[in-house]
Write an enzyme that holds these catalytic residues in place. Structure first.
Site, PDB file in Angstrom:
ATOM      1  N   ASP A 483       3.484   4.597  13.272  1.00 57.95           N
ATOM      2  CA  ASP A 483       2.388   5.568  13.166  1.00 57.95           C
ATOM      3  C   ASP A 483       1.166   5.069  13.932  1.00 57.95           C
ATOM      4  O   ASP A 483       0.042   5.420  13.623  1.00 57.95           O
ATOM      5  CB  ASP A 483       2.045   5.823  11.709  1.00 57.95           C
ATOM      6  CG  ASP A 483       1.688   4.543  10.959  1.00 57.95           C
ATOM      7  OD1 ASP A 483       1.540   3.496  11.630  1.00 57.95           O
ATOM      8  OD2 ASP A 483       1.547   4.586   9.727  1.00 57.95           O
ATOM      9  N   ASP A 485       1.000   1.523  14.889  1.00 58.47           N
ATOM     10  CA  ASP A 485       0.888   0.058  14.782  1.00 58.47           C
ATOM     11  C   ASP A 485       0.924  -0.559  16.183  1.00 58.47           C
ATOM     12  O   ASP A 485       1.637  -0.086  17.055  1.00 58.47           O
ATOM     13  CB  ASP A 485       2.083  -0.519  14.003  1.00 58.47           C
ATOM     14  CG  ASP A 485       2.052  -0.117  12.551  1.00 58.47           C
ATOM     15  OD1 ASP A 485       1.489   0.952  12.273  1.00 58.47           O
ATOM     16  OD2 ASP A 485       2.586  -0.852  11.710  1.00 58.47           O
ATOM     17  N   HIS A1085       1.402  -1.433 -16.580  1.00 58.53           N
ATOM     18  CA  HIS A1085       2.712  -0.909 -16.975  1.00 58.53           C
ATOM     19  C   HIS A1085       2.777  -0.722 -18.474  1.00 58.53           C
ATOM     20  O   HIS A1085       3.401   0.173 -18.978  1.00 58.53           O
ATOM     21  CB  HIS A1085       3.821  -1.879 -16.559  1.00 58.53           C
ATOM     22  CG  HIS A1085       3.943  -1.979 -15.074  1.00 58.53           C
ATOM     23  ND1 HIS A1085       4.629  -2.983 -14.444  1.00 58.53           N
ATOM     24  CD2 HIS A1085       3.452  -1.194 -14.099  1.00 58.53           C
ATOM     25  CE1 HIS A1085       4.547  -2.800 -13.139  1.00 58.53           C
ATOM     26  NE2 HIS A1085       3.843  -1.742 -12.905  1.00 58.53           N
TER      27      HIS A1085
END
Length: 1733
Positions: A483, A485, A1085
């Protein structure tokens, strides 16, 4: 520097760096000019002023002027220092603190140390070796000493005084005030006014004078150094002036110049200095001089450091602070980190990356424009001169071309401007800087480089357009996507670097990563999606497409597989076609849950011999998983084959997918009507549940869960209901989507997406959370103004019930944005945090390396681990394997392993063995078998102690199961036939093998222990897998197969040992830092689960590495004593015994009343208590009535809390009484009264006056406070809260298998380990706390290390990552190796005694360098950082060893050879089987078999099959033969492409070719010329052929027709022990196996790498060979003149001289066939005749 000539010789390296301080004398000696004027230019404003700051003697920064000192121009002159003589000494700002400390250690009058050996503590301090620690210890003792004693009591007789030579003066207390030191003297009582001490500033002259008087002995004790750093040098009297190149000025035009900050500062110093001189000269008043002096001090200080606390910053005219010298060095952009540790480099390129599925895994597509810009300097040699000439002709603008030619004189020819570029005649030794071309190795990198796989070596492929292209599968280790890089490419500039790149960094070699011993690359994206579709059961392909697909397999052998379906038309299954891409000889099986051999769902996976038998191929198989296809191929076939496999799979699958098609759209997210209705119902139901809970909570009917408040319990329930609803809705949507659904296909293949994505797109987005809770009220009592106040409904608190498909309402959208924003912020914060953690880890572990003695040490040579990872294995060669002996019941264990030849229950089935019926009842064998079984039982017991829960999956080297599978396949094991193995073979074979598995070699005890520990687990695995019963019954191995398995295990084991020079520290740091980067910052979590809250994720990792004293959530885990573990009542008792209960925690209210009459009360409720109490009064209480105070303290207790804690009123009352004894009168109500009340009054002593009475209510307030805070009713201090948890524990049952037993465990908030351990009823051996500091303090450093490991492990495991044990173990070993806990911060590891340069490259740069200078440190430059700073090769990896050259031998044995001769020699030595080989004389008509005798077919004689296999010698190297692999061939040790000396043309030169057994009597290395490296082995000698030392075509005794030499002659009979190379049963494919030669069975003791007769470097060496004598000076297999037996051919013999005419390989006198030349010929013939008899 003048006229320096170009030289290609390397410069000497820096061996050590000595730090020190400049003395004024040295400054003046270095200086080339005394600087007197602050101006830079003279009056004309054109020339530099003599004596000014830019004095021309200091060096030129004008390209037109030469330097007046060295006469060089601006480019060559490095600059020269000047100096300023200061009018008064000033403190060096970096040393003020140290100067103060030294002043406190010595007498301020006579300069003597205030304490000496007469003081016991001082004696201990002086004994400290480390100078910095010694100074700290001395200072601690001396700073309190306020007088310089003249004499002290003697040791022998304290009454007598001994003179110590002090002056008797009192010492001042010294304070630092800005840049001054202020002394205050306490005056003697005798002289009066003791209150007012005398205060005055200590002048620099005074201190300088005292420092000059300190004796050498004293200041050496203080850690200074006579030569390099005397204490008086910390005070500046002469300031060095750096040369202009360090502080260049910029010129705007002729007249205007802008000066550097340092020049500006130096001008200030000069101005201040001149004004001070003037004042002194004019005899100005004292205060004026003082002011000028402090101004000078200020300027000198801010010149060096402009960030001094409490000092104003020196500013430029613009108001910007001046950049001081310190600011130039420190920090990320500073000199050390910014310019020395890391620099910008040449020969690098950077551009955007894009993917290209047609490139090989290890290629990189490089744009042509880049390829033409980057160059590689290639040296011209005879082999490449034509090619390079062509490149030079092409010039710089055409690819492939060249940009420069460098002559051997060092001159560069730039081909862009060279007129005669076309006709440059290249010479050998010149260099051509050519463009980079295809297959050049280059280093490719993507930042951030988090682990070693972020920089790998690729092969160049030059392509058009402007982006780098790379294979899709290599993106995961780089963590790259397309994208936008960008990536960097670096071109190596020397052959060594190229070699390192291609042999160490190449992509294929990094496929299996040492971080978690599994591959870090796999098939990804569309290929992964396609491979699943291709291998579905119903994917069939027609002939035309099959042919096209097969063409896409790069190394297809041209054979079309048999179609799976023949009628109505031939169809091939996708599995078949994919199998073509998988190499033969690969076995893989995986059973997913519910897989049978013919699973209806086609799950699981079975590959046999490279053919897919069943199973859909998806991420589990071809992803980067442990034990997947990629892993197996790398291990079995080597990295190159594996890299090829990536390409093969991608090409085949992508071609098929291109024609088959795959696309996904919005339609794939839509579930059908009934499903949507069901989903809506599910959510409605959940909302109804939430409404019910809300009503319950409002009506106060909800009961709080233990350890949670009511509100927390309510929230917990709500969140649980809503999450369940979302998951259920998601499951409905997922089940409803068909298998054809494209989104579902991607999820199933594992290429993109997960269950939760489907759920959110199609069903319901779910609850949004911020900080782990539902959306909080941000406005007053509501989340948004659109809701009513106190609305706790799901909608109001952020539950999104729509799916992405249906779209979100505005409120939902807002809450969703809140949740998303949090994620983004979290990521940004995390990146910075983890980046810093990673840097600290790397700097802490950077110099840790495995050395050649297998220890792991740092740069100081301190041992961190005696053997790396405690087993000495390389993490990349390890695989998870299960230790079979641990599980199962005792009966099953016995059935599987026990062999009892005397007992019918456990005997072996006779049909398993050829010798089956003979062995029954054999006692000797039974002894062996009993021993084996006893050992297995011992193993089982040992393993159950180590792996307490019976989970014995542990990463170990050498996958034994796969080796056995390969053996069964290779040797075509028939499971119905009996084996020719004997029990003795098995038991002894396994025993010998265990002795050969050497990780460490050596005889001393430490080494032996470490070696034993290193292989313990592996030996357990080995014994369990190769137990007699299993070998015969399960695997049915034959003798041949079993021997192959053993030799293979040994070879693979030895290949798995870690290499010395491996930088395991950095590896460990990256392996821990990289998963940390993937971790979520704060892990929520356990949102509200009723349990202890534990810090995890990055914050916890930070705590651990900082060794934080106060953790956020310290906690104990307490286990009950064995026997009571399942008893809930017992657990409750212990809970109340350790939970810390204060009076405050059970009190609702406390009040103070004025209630004057003790016998009655003004509080109606309490009358009952008083009446009850007074009915039971005793004498004492009666008396105390009058003394009771009228003020009453009344406490009301909480009944619920009392019940919960199991307390009675009596206990509480008595506890208060106990605390205050008789000073308090206490009465209390009954336990079952309506309210629980305690009443307290103060009892006054009789002699109390009225004044005190008035203050009694205040006193009572204090008492109330003390009571509530300090009275402990029960429990252990610091244990705030105890939660009971029920866990299942796996324990062995009486029958032996593991069963789950429930047990109660107490989890606490707060830690008090030593106290809780003493509480009766708990198990003190299992108690654990997450505060490893406490564990270390209570149980010692080893326990602390274990706890520290467990904590690091838990942090990484909590996130679901797995990191191999050795990395975390190395980190905790470094943290605990000093005997305490060393934090990974600047206060921890950066205070160790590693080199100053290394420490200053981390943090506190300037301070560390100051300290190094003052204590004259010596840095021996063995670390990594030091060598990086100095630009040298560090002693690590390929630089970790030195080469010793025997110079005498060099002179002796240097043969004079022409290049052509070398060429011929190479040709023959390395090219097997070729008639054109340079070693054959074409005129000779010699049969091929005779030329290279060992090549006779091995399979021809079955009874004597010499090869391992039934394949003939011609099959050598094919994929079907087990030897066809690459360098990693799991076959014989050392046999493979990389084995240096193996070539069929040189049997004596191969470590693996035993057929020349030196022990056979007829073989003796008498052939003077039999060595491919010997110069006499040259095609110019027509009379020589390698098969016989005395062969000459003219000699009648040797002709193929002569009877004395016939292959049938008895002397060459294949069964004869002489094992001649011409014997048919010798085959190059059987390097270490020959059934007929008893001395060469791989299991026989003589074939062992350690046995003296086997040494790969000396193939012909055997102490038993009669003709070998170790004293022969010329014996060296590599020596060009090697022949130990010929006396006349000894290099030491007087007539030997390579130049002498009689020594010429072509001279007729030198013919190996001539009798004069072979003194041993007769003896040899005699030997042969003997043998033939």
């Amino acid at each position: 520097m003048v006229g320096q000539q170009y030289s290609s010789a390397p410069l000497r390296t820096v061996k050590e760096v000595q730090f020190g301080l400049f003395s004024p004398e040295e400054v003046r000696a270095i200086s080339v000019a005394k600087i007197r004027f602050p101006e830079t230019m003279d009056e004309t404003q054109t020339r530099a002023k003599i004596g000014g700051l830019n004095d021309p003697r200091l060096g030129s920064i004008d390209r037109n002027l030469k330097c007046q000192t060295c006469q060089e121009g601006m480019n060559e002159c490095p600059g020269h220092f000047g100096h300023i003589d200061l009018a008064k000494p000033v403190f060096h700002v970096g040393f003020i603190a140290k100067i103060k400390k030294v002043c406190e250690c010595v007498c301020m009058h006579c300069g003597k140390l205030l304490l000496d050996e007469h003081n016991e503590l001082m004696r201990q301090a002086l004994a400290i070796k480390d100078s910095k620690k010694r100074f700290a210890a001395i200072w601690t003792l001396c700073k309190t000493k306020m007088v310089c004693e003249t004499d002290v009591p003697s040791e022998d007789d304290p009454t007598q005084l001994v003179s110590r030579g002090g002056c008797g003066n009192t010492q001042p207390t010294i304070r630092k005030d800005g840049l001054k030191l202020v002394g205050s003297w306490k005056k003697d009582r005798a002289t009066g006014d003791a209150d007012e001490p005398e205060l005055r500033v200590l002048s620099t002259e005074e201190i300088l004078n005292i420092f000059k008087h300190i004796s050498v002995k004293d200041f050496t004790s203080l850690g200074f150094n006579e030569v390099f750093s005397r204490p008086e040098w910390m005070i500046l009297t002469c300031l060095p002036v750096p040369p202009p190149p360090v502080r260049p000025s910029i010129s705007f035009n002729e007249s205007q110049r802008g000066e550097d900050d340092l020049t500006f500062k130096l001008a200030d110093i000069l101005k201040a200095n001149i004004s001070l001189e003037t004042l002194e000269h004019n005899g100005a008043p004292h205060h004026a001089i003082e002011e000028a002096e402090s101004l000078l001090q200020f300027h000198v200080a801010t010149y060096m450091d402009n960030d001094i606390a409490g000092q104003p910053q020196a500013l430029q005219k613009s108001g910007r602070p001046v950049k001081s010298i310190r600011a130039r060095l420190k920090g990320k952009e500073g000199r050390i980190r910014g310019n020395l540790m890391g620099k910008r480099v040449d020969f690098s390129a950077r551009t955007v990356i894009s993917g290209d599925p047609n490139l090989e895994l290890d290629q990189v597509g490089v744009p042509k424009s880049i390829a033409k810009t980057l160059t590689y300097p290639e040296v011209v040699t005879p082999y490449n001169i034509d090619r390079l000439t062509q490149l030079v002709r092409n010039g710089p603008n055409e690819h492939p071309g060249a940009k420069y030619v460098i002559r051997d004189s060092g001159d560069r020819i730039d081909l862009r401007y060279s007129k005669r570029a076309g006709d440059i005649q290249l010479q050998y030794g010149w260099k051509v800087e050519r463009h980079i071309m295809d297959n050049d190795p280059v280093l490719f990198n993507r930042q951030p480089s988090l682990h070693k796989m972020s920089m790998m070596a690729h092969r160049v492929k030059v392509i058009p357009y402007s982006t780098f292209r790379l294979n899709l599968s290599v993106t995961s280790p780089y963590n790259a996507d397309f994208d936008g890089d960008e990536m960097n490419l670096h071109v190596p500039q020397s052959e060594e670097t190229r070699a390192e790149l291609s042999q160490l960094c190449a992509v294929p070699l990094q496929i299996v990563s040492p971080q978690s011993n599994k591959p870090c690359m796999g098939i990804v994206q569309d290929t992964l999606c396609g491979i699943r579709k291709l291998t579905l059961r119903d994917t069939f392909i027609e002939l035309d497409q099959v042919l096209n697909m097969l063409y896409w397999v790069p190394d297809w052998d041209g054979v079309i597989p048999t179609p799976a379906i023949i009628k109505p038309k031939p169809l091939w299954s996708g599995k078949q076609i994919l199998s073509v891409a998988i190499p033969n000889g690969i076995h893989l099986q995986r059973f997913d849950e519910g897989t049978t051999l013919l699973s209806p769902k086609d799950n699981g996976m079975l590959i046999i011999d490279g053919q897919i038998i069943f199973g859909v191929v998806e991420k589990k198989t071809v992803g980067s998983s442990n034990g997947g296809l990629i892993h197996v191929v790398t291990r079995e076939k080597g990295p190159q084959v594996c890299a090829k496999l990536f390409g093969n799979i991608q090409k085949v699958v992508n071609f098929w997918l291109l024609h088959n098609g795959f696309s996904t759209g919005i339609g794939d997210t839509i579930a059908d009507g009934p499903t949507m209705r069901e989903i809506t119902e599910t959510i409605a139901e959940a909302k109804k549940k939430v409404l019910d809970v809300t009503k319950e909570a409002q009506a106060n009917l909800l009961t709080a869960k233990h350890g949670m408040t009511l509100r927390e319990s309510f929230e917990d329930n709500v969140v649980r209901f809503l999450n369940e609803a979302r998951d259920k809705a998601g499951r409905l949507a997922e089940v409803n989507l068909k298998d054809l659904n494209n989104v579902k296909q991607m999820v199933m293949a594992g290429s993109k997406g997960s269950f939760i994505n489907i759920a959110q797109m199609s069903a319901c987005v779910g609850q949004q959370s911020v900080e782990g809770k539902r959306i909080a009220f941000g406005f007053v009592d509501r989340t948004l103004p659109h809701f009513s106040k106190d609305d706790y409904s799901p909608e109001s608190k952020g539950f999104v019930e729509n799916s992405y498909l249906r779209g979100l309402t505005p409120q939902e959208f807002f809450f969703h944005a809140m949740g998303g924003r949090e994620g983004l912020i979290d990521t940004a914060v995390k990146t910075a945090e983890t980046g810093y953690i990673q840097r600290r880890l790397v700097k802490a572990l950077e110099d840790i390396m495995v050395h050649y003695d297998n220890t792991t040490r740092n740069s100081l040579g301190n041992v961190i681990q005696f053997i790396y990872g405690e087993d000495g294995m390389d993490a990349a060669h390890i695989e998870k394997q299960s230790l079979d002996t641990i599980g199962g019941s005792d009966a099953a264990f016995e059935k599987r392993y026990r062999v009892d030849l005397l007992n019918t229950d456990h005997t072996l089935d006779p049909s398993l063995l050829e010798s089956g019926s003979e062995i029954l009842g054999d006692l000797k064998l039974q002894v062996l078998l009993d021993e084996e079984y006893k050992q297995l039982v011992k193993d089982r017991k040992f393993l159950r102690e180590v792996f307490v829960d019976g989970e014995a999956n542990w990463p170990l080297p050498v996958n034994i199961r796969r080796i056995i599978q390969n053996a069964q396949q290779t040797f075509h094991i028939d499971h119905t036939k009996p084996s020719d193995l004997t029990i003795k073979d098995i038991v002894l074979g396994v025993k010998d093998l265990q002795e050969n598995l050497l990780v460490l070699r050596g005889k001393n005890e430490i080494i032996q222990n470490a070696q034993r520990d290193a292989v313990t687990l592996f030996c357990c695995l080995l014994r369990s897998r190769l137990a007699t019963r299993r070998v015969l019954q399960e695997y049915r191995l034959t003798k041949q197969a079993f021997d192959w398995v053993l030799s293979n295990i040994e070879a693979q084991f030895l290949r798995s040992v870690v290499h010395p020079g491996e930088m395991v520290g950095v590896l460990a740091a990256q392996s821990i830092g990289e998963p940390a980067t993937q971790m979520t910052l704060n892990t929520f979590h356990f949102a509200g689960v009723a349990s202890k809250k534990v810090t995890s994720g990055v914050p916890r990792l930070k705590e651990i590495l900082n060794v934080a004293k106060n953790m956020k959530t310290p906690s104990l885990t307490v286990y009950l004593e064995p026997g009571h573990a399942a008893d809930q009542e017992q657990a409750k008792l212990i809970r109340s015994a350790i939970e810390h209960t204060t009076l405050k925690s059970v009190t609702i209210a406390s009040e103070i009343y004025y209630d004057p009459d003790p016998r009655s009360t003004v509080i109606p409720e309490d009358e009952e208590i008083i009446q009850l109490h007074f009915s039971l009064l005793d004498e004492e209480a009666e008396q105390s009535f009058d003394q009771q105070s009228p003020w009453l303290l009344r406490l009301e207790l909480d009944r619920a809390a009392m019940n919960d804690k199991d307390l009675t009123m009596g206990q509480v009352g008595e506890r208060i009484k106990q605390t205050f004894k008789n000073d308090l009168f206490v009465i209390w109500s009954e336990d079952n009264d309506e309210k629980l009340i305690i009443r307290c009054r103060v009892v006054r002593p009789k002699s109390l006056d009225a004044e005190t009475e008035a203050e009694e209510d205040h006193m009572l307030k204090k008492i109330e406070n003390t009571m509530l805070e300090n009275i402990t009713l029960r429990g252990v201090e610091n244990i705030e809260r105890v939660v009971m948890m029920k866990y299942d524990r796996k324990v062995p049952s009486p029958t032996g298998e593991y069963v789950k037993e429930p047990e109660w465990v107490l989890e606490t908030d707060g830690v008090n380990l030593s106290e809780v351990m003493t509480v009766p009823g708990i198990d003190p051996t299992r108690i654990y706390t997450n505060s490893f500091i406490d564990i270390m303090e209570v149980l010692g450093i080893e326990a602390g290390r274990a706890a520290l490991y467990k904590e690091v492990y838990n942090v990484i495991a909590s996130d679901g990552s797995y990191v191999n044990y050795r990395h975390m173990a190395l980190l905790v070993d470094v943290m605990t190796t000093q005997g305490g806990l060393t934090s990974v911060t600047r206060h921890g590891f950066n205070r160790s005694n590693t080199g100053a340069l290394m420490r200053c490259s981390f943090e506190e740069t300037v301070e560390i360098l100051f300290e190094a200078g003052a204590s004259a440190e010596l840095d021996d430059c063995r670390g990594v950082s030091e060598n990086v700073i100095l630009g040298q090769m560090a002693p690590i990896g390929t630089g970790a060893f030195d080469v010793m050259i025997d110079e005498e031998s060099l002179v002796k044995y240097m043969p004079e050879q022409k290049i052509t001769e070398i060429e011929d020699g190479q040709d023959g030595g390395v090219t097997p089987y070729s008639n054109e080989s340079g070693l054959v004389n074409a005129d000779l008509d010699v049969k091929d078999e005779l030329m290279f005798s060992p090549l006779v077919d091995s399979g021809s004689n079955d009874a004597m099959a010499g090869g391992f296999t039934a394949y003939g010698g011609a099959d050598y190297g094919e994929a079907t033969s087990p030897f066809g692999a690459y360098g990693e061939a799991p076959t014989s040790p050392g046999f493979g492409v990389s084995s240096p000396g193996f070539s069929p043309t040189s049997p004596t030169y191969s470590p693996t070719s035993p057929a020349y057994s030196p022990t056979s009597p007829s073989y003796s290395p008498t052939s003077p010329s039999y060595s491919p490296t010997s110069p006499s082995y040259s095609p110019t000698s027509p009379s020589y052929s390698p098969t016989s030392p005395s062969y000459s075509p003219t000699s009648p005794s040797y002709s193929p027709t002569s009877p004395s030499y016939s292959p049938t002659s008895p002397s060459y009979s294949p069964t004869s022990p002489s094992y001649s190379p011409t014997s048919p049963s010798y085959s190059p494919t059987s390097p270490s196996y020959s059934p007929t030669s008893p001395s060469y069975s791989p299991t026989s003791p003589s074939y062992s790498p350690t046995s003296p007769s086997y040494s790969p470097t000396s193939p012909a060496y055997s102490p038993t060979s009669p003709s070998y004598s170790p004293t022969s000076p010329s014996y060296s297999p590599t020596s060009p003149s090697y022949s130990p037996t010929s006396p006349s051919y000894s290099p030491t013999s007087p007539n030997y001289s390579p130049t002498s005419p009689s020594y010429s390989p072509t001279s007729p006198g030198y013919s190996p066939g001539s009798p004069a030349y072979s003194p041993k010929q007769d003896e040899q013939k005699h030997n042969e005749n003997e043998n033939s008899r």
